[in-house]
Design a protein around this motif. Structure first.
Motif, PDB file in Angstrom:
ATOM      1  N   LEU A  49       0.850  -1.184   0.000  1.00 37.17           N
ATOM      2  CA  LEU A  49       0.000   0.000   0.000  1.00 37.17           C
ATOM      3  C   LEU A  49       0.890   1.240   0.000  1.00 37.17           C
ATOM      4  CD1 LEU A  49      -2.827   1.301   0.268  1.00 37.17           C
ATOM      5  CD2 LEU A  49      -2.570   1.059   2.765  1.00 37.17           C
ATOM      6  N   LYS A  50       0.677   2.113  -0.969  1.00 38.99           N
ATOM      7  CA  LYS A  50       1.474   3.331  -1.096  1.00 38.99           C
ATOM      8  C   LYS A  50       0.817   4.460  -0.283  1.00 38.99           C
ATOM      9  CE  LYS A  50       4.267   1.312  -3.922  1.00 38.99           C
ATOM     10  NZ  LYS A  50       5.522   0.814  -3.424  1.00 38.99           N
ATOM     11  N   PRO A  51       1.626   5.366   0.270  1.00 41.86           N
ATOM     12  CA  PRO A  51       1.087   6.429   1.131  1.00 41.86           C
ATOM     13  C   PRO A  51      -0.015   7.253   0.468  1.00 41.86           C
ATOM     14  CG  PRO A  51       3.480   6.393   1.279  1.00 41.86           C
ATOM     15  CD  PRO A  51       3.089   5.413   0.198  1.00 41.86           C
ATOM     16  N   GLU A  52       0.134   7.542  -0.823  1.00 40.86           N
ATOM     17  CA  GLU A  52      -0.869   8.368  -1.499  1.00 40.86           C
ATOM     18  C   GLU A  52      -2.206   7.645  -1.683  1.00 40.86           C
ATOM     19  OE1 GLU A  52       1.899   6.607  -4.645  1.00 40.86           O
ATOM     20  OE2 GLU A  52       2.162   7.573  -2.709  1.00 40.86           O
ATOM     21  N   THR A  53      -2.220   6.332  -1.520  1.00 39.83           N
ATOM     22  CA  THR A  53      -3.456   5.554  -1.678  1.00 39.83           C
ATOM     23  C   THR A  53      -4.178   5.361  -0.355  1.00 39.83           C
ATOM     24  OG1 THR A  53      -2.415   4.427  -3.544  1.00 39.83           O
ATOM     25  CG2 THR A  53      -4.380   3.396  -2.648  1.00 39.83           C
ATOM     26  N   PRO A  55      -5.482   7.409   1.976  1.00 36.48           N
ATOM     27  CA  PRO A  55      -6.763   8.092   2.214  1.00 36.48           C
ATOM     28  C   PRO A  55      -7.921   7.492   1.409  1.00 36.48           C
ATOM     29  CG  PRO A  55      -5.010   9.694   1.811  1.00 36.48           C
ATOM     30  CD  PRO A  55      -4.445   8.336   1.519  1.00 36.48           C
ATOM     31  N   LYS A  56      -7.651   7.111   0.171  1.00 35.79           N
ATOM     32  CA  LYS A  56      -8.700   6.525  -0.669  1.00 35.79           C
ATOM     33  C   LYS A  56      -9.139   5.172  -0.125  1.00 35.79           C
ATOM     34  CE  LYS A  56      -6.737   8.667  -4.774  1.00 35.79           C
ATOM     35  NZ  LYS A  56      -5.985   8.401  -5.990  1.00 35.79           N
ATOM     36  N   LEU A  57      -8.170   4.366   0.341  1.00 30.31           N
ATOM     37  CA  LEU A  57      -8.517   3.056   0.877  1.00 30.31           C
ATOM     38  C   LEU A  57      -9.260   3.196   2.198  1.00 30.31           C
ATOM     39  CD1 LEU A  57      -8.337   0.029   0.281  1.00 30.31           C
ATOM     40  CD2 LEU A  57      -6.219  -0.018   1.619  1.00 30.31           C
ATOM     41  N   ARG A  58      -8.835   4.137   3.020  1.00 33.80           N
ATOM     42  CA  ARG A  58      -9.538   4.380   4.302  1.00 33.80           C
ATOM     43  C   ARG A  58     -10.984   4.811   4.046  1.00 33.80           C
ATOM     44  NH1 ARG A  58      -7.014   4.553   9.178  1.00 33.80           N
ATOM     45  NH2 ARG A  58      -4.757   4.840   9.240  1.00 33.80           N
ATOM     46  N   GLU A  59     -11.183   5.610   3.005  1.00 30.26           N
ATOM     47  CA  GLU A  59     -12.543   6.053   2.676  1.00 30.26           C
ATOM     48  C   GLU A  59     -13.374   4.879   2.159  1.00 30.26           C
ATOM     49  OE1 GLU A  59     -14.712   9.339  -0.172  1.00 30.26           O
ATOM     50  OE2 GLU A  59     -12.728   9.794   0.633  1.00 30.26           O
ATOM     51  N   ALA A  60     -12.754   4.031   1.353  1.00 30.87           N
ATOM     52  CA  ALA A  60     -13.469   2.881   0.792  1.00 30.87           C
ATOM     53  C   ALA A  60     -13.748   1.819   1.858  1.00 30.87           C
ATOM     54  CB  ALA A  60     -12.672   2.270  -0.354  1.00 30.87           C
ATOM     55  N   LEU A  61     -12.809   1.657   2.789  1.00 28.75           N
ATOM     56  CA  LEU A  61     -12.934   0.650   3.854  1.00 28.75           C
ATOM     57  C   LEU A  61     -12.676   1.314   5.207  1.00 28.75           C
ATOM     58  CD1 LEU A  61     -10.982  -2.297   2.174  1.00 28.75           C
ATOM     59  CD2 LEU A  61     -13.469  -2.087   2.442  1.00 28.75           C
ATOM     60  N   LEU A  64     -10.878  -0.255   8.427  1.00 29.90           N
ATOM     61  CA  LEU A  64      -9.449  -0.574   8.533  1.00 29.90           C
ATOM     62  C   LEU A  64      -8.871   0.202   9.711  1.00 29.90           C
ATOM     63  CD1 LEU A  64      -8.218  -0.492   4.825  1.00 29.90           C
ATOM     64  CD2 LEU A  64      -8.290  -2.487   6.333  1.00 29.90           C
ATOM     65  N   VAL A  65      -8.085  -0.462  10.534  1.00 34.76           N
ATOM     66  CA  VAL A  65      -7.475   0.194  11.692  1.00 34.76           C
ATOM     67  C   VAL A  65      -6.026   0.554  11.366  1.00 34.76           C
ATOM     68  CG1 VAL A  65      -9.027  -0.892  13.360  1.00 34.76           C
ATOM     69  CG2 VAL A  65      -6.868  -2.013  12.771  1.00 34.76           C
ATOM     70  N   ASP A  66      -5.464   1.439  12.150  1.00 39.30           N
ATOM     71  CA  ASP A  66      -4.099   1.931  11.904  1.00 39.30           C
ATOM     72  C   ASP A  66      -3.077   0.811  11.774  1.00 39.30           C
ATOM     73  OD1 ASP A  66      -4.986   4.547  11.868  1.00 39.30           O
ATOM     74  OD2 ASP A  66      -4.381   4.974  13.940  1.00 39.30           O
ATOM     75  N   HIS A  67      -3.185  -0.194  12.652  1.00 36.83           N
ATOM     76  CA  HIS A  67      -2.237  -1.314  12.603  1.00 36.83           C
ATOM     77  C   HIS A  67      -2.299  -2.016  11.237  1.00 36.83           C
ATOM     78  CE1 HIS A  67      -0.116  -5.008  13.569  1.00 36.83           C
ATOM     79  NE2 HIS A  67      -1.195  -5.680  13.189  1.00 36.83           N
ATOM     80  N   GLN A  68      -3.490  -2.233  10.725  1.00 34.80           N
ATOM     81  CA  GLN A  68      -3.632  -2.897   9.429  1.00 34.80           C
ATOM     82  C   GLN A  68      -3.028  -2.041   8.317  1.00 34.80           C
ATOM     83  OE1 GLN A  68      -7.884  -3.274   9.861  1.00 34.80           O
ATOM     84  NE2 GLN A  68      -7.737  -5.522   9.893  1.00 34.80           N
ATOM     85  N   ILE A  69      -3.300  -0.751   8.354  1.00 37.23           N
ATOM     86  CA  ILE A  69      -2.754   0.167   7.338  1.00 37.23           C
ATOM     87  C   ILE A  69      -1.233   0.156   7.396  1.00 37.23           C
ATOM     88  CG2 ILE A  69      -2.535   2.602   6.674  1.00 37.23           C
ATOM     89  CD1 ILE A  69      -5.215   1.522   5.822  1.00 37.23           C
ATOM     90  N   GLN A  70      -0.682   0.250   8.608  1.00 35.73           N
ATOM     91  CA  GLN A  70       0.781   0.261   8.756  1.00 35.73           C
ATOM     92  C   GLN A  70       1.401  -1.019   8.204  1.00 35.73           C
ATOM     93  OE1 GLN A  70       2.668   2.881   9.550  1.00 35.73           O
ATOM     94  NE2 GLN A  70       0.719   3.972   9.589  1.00 35.73           N
ATOM     95  N   GLU A  71       0.792  -2.156   8.492  1.00 34.91           N
ATOM     96  CA  GLU A  71       1.303  -3.431   7.979  1.00 34.91           C
ATOM     97  C   GLU A  71       1.200  -3.488   6.455  1.00 34.91           C
ATOM     98  OE1 GLU A  71       2.942  -6.060   9.438  1.00 34.91           O
ATOM     99  OE2 GLU A  71       3.068  -4.634  11.090  1.00 34.91           O
ATOM    100  N   MET A  72       0.109  -2.963   5.909  1.00 29.95           N
ATOM    101  CA  MET A  72      -0.078  -2.974   4.456  1.00 29.95           C
ATOM    102  C   MET A  72       0.943  -2.083   3.750  1.00 29.95           C
ATOM    103  SD  MET A  72      -4.226  -2.894   4.280  1.00 29.95           S
ATOM    104  CE  MET A  72      -4.353  -3.006   2.502  1.00 29.95           C
TER     105      MET A  72
END
Length: 166
Positions: A49-53, A55-61, A64-72
């Motif tokens: 998961l790229k940093p610029e994506t 916000p879009k992924l958080r909006e779509a899902l 998703l919690v911070d830990h999951q985003i960080q791991e992705m």
């Protein structure tokens, strides 16, 4: 917990978030500007998961919690389970590539020269269309950058260059 079970647990939690959202990979793809296959790769930890994506992924899902985003966002350990070949769809995809592969290779060489299609600078999508008979058809698009084989000249091999010139 070992790395493999930790990875499996993360992937299971990401799959739960998608299922609980009620959204398909294609719906998430439309909301994020990604391909549906890339969204699936992200949620299976086979893509980064790229940093610029984010916000879009958080909006779509939004679940998703911070830990999951960080791991992705960490580089994934790309791999596959060799037992996947037992799954009929994966078996048929392999069969199709094996059956048509030699002809595809010859056409790539005919159209581009001696080279290959990148699987790194690569896009993939799965689409549904109606055939001429009105029945559903699967369209798998593999869109990879062409990479020519290079002639291996020793003068171009940087590891053989001596400091200060030749």
């Amino acid at each position: 917990m070992d790395k493999h079970s930790s990875q499996s647990s993360l992937v299971a939690s990401l799959q739960d978030v998608r299922r609980d959202s009620g959204k398909t990979y294609s719906q998430i793809a439309a909301e994020t500007g990604l391909t549906n296959v890339y969204v699936a790769q992200l949620l299976k930890r086979q893509a980064q998961l790229k940093p610029e994506t984010v916000p879009k992924l958080r909006e779509a899902l939004p679940c998703l919690v911070d830990h999951q985003i960080q791991e992705m966002m960490r580089p994934p350990m790309r791999s596959y389970d060799p037992n996947l070949i037992q799954e009929p769809t994966i078996y048929r995809l392999n069969e199709a590539v094996m059956h048509f592969g030699e002809s595809i290779k010859e056409i790539i060489n005919e159209e581009f020269g001696d080279g290959i299609m990148s699987a790194i600078d690569f896009y993939c999508s799965v689409d549904k269309v109606k055939g001429v008979d009105g029945k559903d058809r699967v369209v798998v698009t593999l869109d990879g950058k062409y990479l020519p084989y290079t002639e291996q000249k020793s003068e171009h091999m940087m590891s053989r260059q001596h400091p200060g010139g030749n």
